[in-house]
Design a protein around this motif. Structure first.
Motif, mmCIF file in Angstrom:
data_model
loop_
_atom_site.group_PDB
_atom_site.id
_atom_site.type_symbol
_atom_site.label_atom_id
_atom_site.label_comp_id
_atom_site.label_asym_id
_atom_site.label_seq_id
_atom_site.Cartn_x
_atom_site.Cartn_y
_atom_site.Cartn_z
ATOM 1 N N ARG A 57 0.835 -1.212 0.000
ATOM 2 C CA ARG A 57 0.000 0.000 0.000
ATOM 3 C C ARG A 57 0.868 1.260 0.000
ATOM 4 N N GLN A 58 1.964 1.227 0.758
ATOM 5 C CA GLN A 58 2.861 2.379 0.817
ATOM 6 C C GLN A 58 3.516 2.629 -0.547
ATOM 7 N N ILE A 84 2.289 1.812 -3.456
ATOM 8 C CA ILE A 84 1.248 2.324 -4.357
ATOM 9 C C ILE A 84 1.009 3.799 -4.101
ATOM 10 N N ASP A 85 0.908 4.179 -2.823
ATOM 11 C CA ASP A 85 0.673 5.591 -2.504
ATOM 12 C C ASP A 85 1.837 6.471 -2.967
ATOM 13 N N ASP A 86 3.063 5.963 -2.845
ATOM 14 C CA ASP A 86 4.229 6.774 -3.204
ATOM 15 C C ASP A 86 4.460 6.854 -4.710
ATOM 16 N N LYS A 128 2.240 6.036 -7.398
ATOM 17 C CA LYS A 128 1.117 6.059 -8.344
ATOM 18 C C LYS A 128 1.281 7.185 -9.361
ATOM 19 N N LEU A 146 -6.246 -0.673 -4.826
ATOM 20 C CA LEU A 146 -5.937 -0.161 -3.495
ATOM 21 C C LEU A 146 -7.266 0.096 -2.802
ATOM 22 N N GLU A 194 -5.367 2.197 -9.222
ATOM 23 C CA GLU A 194 -4.304 3.160 -9.473
ATOM 24 C C GLU A 194 -3.381 2.638 -10.562
#
Length: 184
Positions: A80-81, A83-85, A87, A127, A132
């Motif tokens: 998840r981290q 993907i957040d960073d 995307k 996500l 994403e």
């Protein structure tokens, strides 16, 4: 025989029991009262030891399961981290359709993003309840941690060899040209 059992005294008076037998029974009762227990406590101790060993084994198995669950949760959090960073911001008005969980989903992308998706330079990941876009390198990192998050990856199939049945179909359909502007 300082103080006898009243029943034993009555049996002795009636002549049903001999004095020697009565003394033998009294000695056995005295031994049973004052001596250490015979084999029965040893069996109880063995059973208790078995129960303790079973409990230790169950506890060890539960600890291993909890550790595996914690590791899985840690890997998901890392994914998840990532993907957040990493995307890619989506922009555009063209619809890009793909299947996820047996349903057709749609993302709005521009022509550049569409080209990167179809070439395999970008992958689509899930996500939570949203989708994403990620670059290939970040998608590979996410796949290492939790492959179920990857929804669409056109570049992944390039590494696997096609089956004979698929290649026969591909050879047949190769004679038909697909228009460049075809979108579905």
């Amino acid at each position: 025989m300082a103080k006898g059992n009243p029943l034993q005294e009555q049996l002795l008076k009636a002549g049903l029991v001999k004095k020697s037998k009565l003394a033998e029974v009294a000695r056995e009762q005295n031994k049973a009262r004052h001596a250490k227990g015979p084999s029965e406590p040893a069996e109880i101790a063995l059973e208790a030891e078995r129960a303790r060993a079973d409990k230790v084994e169950r506890d060890r198995a539960l600890a291993a399961e909890r550790k595996a669950q914690a590791r899985t949760a840690e890997l998901r959090a890392q994914a998840r981290q990532i993907i957040d960073d990493k995307k890619v911001p989506r922009a555009g008005e063209a619809e890009y359709r793909f299947t996820a969980d047996g349903a057709i989903r749609t993302l709005l992308v521009n022509d550049d993003l569409r080209q990167k998706l179809s070439s395999g330079a970008l992958v689509i990941v899930r996500l939570g309840d949203r989708y994403e876009l990620l670059p290939r390198a970040a998608g590979d990192k996410v796949r290492e941690r939790d492959a179920s998050m990857i929804v669409l990856d056109h570049g992944q199939d390039a590494g696997t060899g096609p089956s004979a049945e698929t290649s026969d179909d591909d050879a047949y359909y190769a004679q038909f040209q697909v228009p460049d502007d075809l979108t579905w």
